[in-house]
Write a protein that holds these residues in place. Structure first.
Motif, PDB file in Angstrom:
ATOM      1  N   LEU A 349       0.823  -1.206   0.000  1.00 38.18           N
ATOM      2  CA  LEU A 349       0.000   0.000   0.000  1.00 38.18           C
ATOM      3  C   LEU A 349       0.859   1.259   0.000  1.00 38.18           C
ATOM      4  N   THR A 350       1.854   1.307   0.867  1.00 33.59           N
ATOM      5  CA  THR A 350       2.694   2.499   0.937  1.00 33.59           C
ATOM      6  C   THR A 350       3.543   2.663  -0.325  1.00 33.59           C
ATOM      7  N   SER A 351       3.883   1.555  -0.957  1.00 32.64           N
ATOM      8  CA  SER A 351       4.693   1.653  -2.178  1.00 32.64           C
ATOM      9  C   SER A 351       3.916   2.228  -3.342  1.00 32.64           C
ATOM     10  N   MET A 352       2.585   2.164  -3.278  1.00 30.22           N
ATOM     11  CA  MET A 352       1.783   2.720  -4.371  1.00 30.22           C
ATOM     12  C   MET A 352       2.029   4.213  -4.531  1.00 30.22           C
ATOM     13  N   VAL A 353       2.179   4.913  -3.419  1.00 27.89           N
ATOM     14  CA  VAL A 353       2.402   6.362  -3.486  1.00 27.89           C
ATOM     15  C   VAL A 353       3.747   6.667  -4.131  1.00 27.89           C
ATOM     16  N   SER A 354       4.806   5.975  -3.691  1.00 30.69           N
ATOM     17  CA  SER A 354       6.135   6.228  -4.250  1.00 30.69           C
ATOM     18  C   SER A 354       6.224   5.778  -5.700  1.00 30.69           C
ATOM     19  N   ALA A 355       5.523   4.687  -6.045  1.00 27.07           N
ATOM     20  CA  ALA A 355       5.565   4.200  -7.426  1.00 27.07           C
ATOM     21  C   ALA A 355       4.948   5.197  -8.387  1.00 27.07           C
ATOM     22  N   LEU A 356       3.894   5.866  -7.972  1.00 25.52           N
ATOM     23  CA  LEU A 356       3.231   6.845  -8.843  1.00 25.52           C
ATOM     24  C   LEU A 356       4.119   8.057  -9.111  1.00 25.52           C
ATOM     25  N   ARG A 357       5.080   8.291  -8.229  1.00 27.47           N
ATOM     26  CA  ARG A 357       5.982   9.439  -8.394  1.00 27.47           C
ATOM     27  C   ARG A 357       7.256   9.075  -9.135  1.00 27.47           C
ATOM     28  N   ASP A 359       9.782   6.956 -12.040  1.00 30.25           N
ATOM     29  CA  ASP A 359       9.841   6.749 -13.492  1.00 30.25           C
ATOM     30  C   ASP A 359       9.728   5.252 -13.766  1.00 30.25           C
ATOM     31  N   ASN A 360       8.503   4.789 -13.950  1.00 30.63           N
ATOM     32  CA  ASN A 360       8.267   3.379 -14.225  1.00 30.63           C
ATOM     33  C   ASN A 360       6.956   3.233 -14.996  1.00 30.63           C
ATOM     34  N   GLU A 361       6.444   2.012 -15.090  1.00 30.93           N
ATOM     35  CA  GLU A 361       5.235   1.752 -15.866  1.00 30.93           C
ATOM     36  C   GLU A 361       3.962   1.780 -15.027  1.00 30.93           C
ATOM     37  N   PHE A 362       4.096   2.061 -13.736  1.00 32.94           N
ATOM     38  CA  PHE A 362       2.944   2.036 -12.834  1.00 32.94           C
ATOM     39  C   PHE A 362       2.422   3.459 -12.656  1.00 32.94           C
ATOM     40  N   ASP A 363       1.323   3.778 -13.347  1.00 36.75           N
ATOM     41  CA  ASP A 363       0.747   5.114 -13.253  1.00 36.75           C
ATOM     42  C   ASP A 363      -0.664   5.033 -12.667  1.00 36.75           C
ATOM     43  N   LEU A 364      -1.369   6.154 -12.649  1.00 38.54           N
ATOM     44  CA  LEU A 364      -2.667   6.213 -11.988  1.00 38.54           C
ATOM     45  C   LEU A 364      -3.688   5.292 -12.653  1.00 38.54           C
ATOM     46  N   ALA A 365      -3.671   5.214 -13.975  1.00 38.89           N
ATOM     47  CA  ALA A 365      -4.602   4.332 -14.670  1.00 38.89           C
ATOM     48  C   ALA A 365      -4.317   2.874 -14.336  1.00 38.89           C
ATOM     49  N   ARG A 366      -3.027   2.519 -14.259  1.00 37.48           N
ATOM     50  CA  ARG A 366      -2.662   1.156 -13.893  1.00 37.48           C
ATOM     51  C   ARG A 366      -3.067   0.858 -12.452  1.00 37.48           C
ATOM     52  N   LEU A 367      -2.954   1.830 -11.567  1.00 34.04           N
ATOM     53  CA  LEU A 367      -3.385   1.641 -10.190  1.00 34.04           C
ATOM     54  C   LEU A 367      -4.882   1.353 -10.134  1.00 34.04           C
ATOM     55  N   ARG A 368      -5.673   2.112 -10.885  1.00 32.32           N
ATOM     56  CA  ARG A 368      -7.122   1.862 -10.910  1.00 32.32           C
ATOM     57  C   ARG A 368      -7.410   0.456 -11.425  1.00 32.32           C
ATOM     58  N   GLY A 369      -6.701   0.054 -12.467  1.00 30.41           N
ATOM     59  CA  GLY A 369      -6.893  -1.300 -12.996  1.00 30.41           C
ATOM     60  C   GLY A 369      -6.553  -2.368 -11.989  1.00 30.41           C
ATOM     61  N   LEU A 370      -5.455  -2.167 -11.243  1.00 31.17           N
ATOM     62  CA  LEU A 370      -5.040  -3.131 -10.241  1.00 31.17           C
ATOM     63  C   LEU A 370      -6.053  -3.238  -9.119  1.00 31.17           C
TER      64      LEU A 370
END
Length: 376
Positions: A349-357, A359-370
């Motif tokens: 859960l906490t990694s979701m915030v850092s991942a969105l910030r 440079d990788n393939e995990f963005d807000l749309a991917r978070l919603r999908g997950l």
């Protein structure tokens, strides 16, 4: 080489659409033959060994700093655990066709190939995939002789009677692990890491999964097998999925049959271990499965009756859903899905915030999908 159309059934609706990922590299550096072993770091090797024996492994090496575990098949150890301060997945080793492939891969990556420790034998090259996981490719390792294995039970199937005047009494004992089948990893750089394995190790995709409503953005999970030409191999030796951090998800170990799996599960329950999810039958790979948590929180699977594919089948494509993880069995648990309260789910859960910030393939749309997967 020409390939047959996708494996089509109730769950894999179709193959790739025009322009989608082909699921294999045109000219890989080498083609590995199989997965060899997994490497972990854990603080309490004695506790790890007690669970390992209950799960069905046999110890081949035990020192103050290292534990080697094997199945009954003739092979190298399939799990290596090193003593360390915290529980960590270190990486995987894959078996090359021969030593020349190890040297070829080392040359292509600017790496050094060298002798492995005497307990393992042979040579290897150590690489890092784009997610940072250790990847060894090895050859000429010592082959431990086969151990006595659990024999599959003889079944009367319907009116086909092959067992007469003999009762069925599966013993409640550890399921005898035969071999390592696969490992599942999560990556914040899923496509980049997937392509690395296809290009460097010659792996090929059996099935792609995508987030519902996001197929146009490409896949977010893949089940990947070894390419040994017309020799069938496991539906997946490696599976990869997109997520908010790079981590081990689970590993799977083959047992003889359903009775061995189920009776072995009763043995684990009797000894106080936690079943995460099972018993059921998967869709991708078709395995009958049973998932357990080891004392350090790592997810491990017993499986039997998995699909075997040769090189001619192209990838299936289907949406990623929790209900689509099994053909039958109990619903996927919150523990298996990683959403029950735990140290690991909090880290996720906490990694979701850092991942969105990052440079990788995990963005807000991917978070919603997950987030939709667990309830779909």
């Amino acid at each position: 080489m020409s390939h047959r159309g996708t494996h089509s059934d109730l769950h894999s609706e179709q193959g790739a659409l025009a322009g989608e990922h082909p699921g294999r590299a045109a000219n890989p550096v080498i083609k590995v033959h199989d997965i060899a072993w997994l490497e972990f770091q854990k603080p309490d090797l004695a506790k790890s060994q007690i669970f390992a024996h209950a799960f069905g492994f046999t110890t081949t090496l035990q020192t103050a700093d290292e534990l080697h575990l094997r199945g009954s098949d003739a092979s190298a150890p399939c799990v290596i655990i090193r003593k360390g301060l915290r529980e960590t997945y270190l990486g995987a080793a894959f078996t090359a066709a021969d030593a020349s492939d190890v040297l070829r891969l080392a040359g292509a990556t600017g790496s050094h190939a060298g002798k492995l420790p005497e307990a393992l034998g042979g040579i290897g090259v150590a690489l890092r995939d784009p997610s940072g996981a250790l990847v060894r490719v090895v050859a000429d390792t010592h082959v431990l002789p086969a151990l006595p294995a659990q024999a599959p039970h003889t079944h009367n199937a319907g009116h086909d009677v092959v067992r007469t005047n003999v009762m069925q009494r599966p013993p409640r004992e550890p399921a005898n692990v035969q071999r390592l089948g696969h490992v599942v990893l999560q990556s914040t750089k899923y496509v980049e890491t997937l392509n690395w394995y296809l290009e460097h190790l010659g792996l090929i995709v059996s099935d792609f999964k995508y987030f519902d409503g996001q197929r146009d953005r490409g896949p977010t999970m893949s089940f990947i097998r070894c390419d040994r030409g017309r020799t069938p191999t496991d539906h997946h030796t490696l599976a990869m999925t997109l997520g908010p951090r790079n981590r081990y998800v689970h590993s799977a170990y083959q047992v003889a049959d359903l009775d061995a799996l189920a009776a072995g599960g009763e043995y684990l329950l009797d000894h106080g271990y936690h079943r995460s999810w099972g018993i059921g039958r998967h869709i991708e790979g078709s395995q009958i499965f049973d998932y357990w948590r080891d004392p350090d929180g790592f997810l491990v699977e017993h499986f039997t009756d998995g699909d075997m594919f040769d090189c001619t089948l192209e990838p299936g494509w289907s949406p990623m859903t929790a209900s689509g993880l099994a053909q039958w069995g109990p619903p996927a648990t919150n523990d298996f899905l990683g959403i029950s309260p735990s140290r690991e789910s909090l880290r996720e859960l906490t990694s979701m915030v850092s991942a969105l910030r990052a440079d990788n393939e995990f963005d807000l749309a991917r978070l919603r999908g997950l987030l939709k997967v667990a309830s779909s």
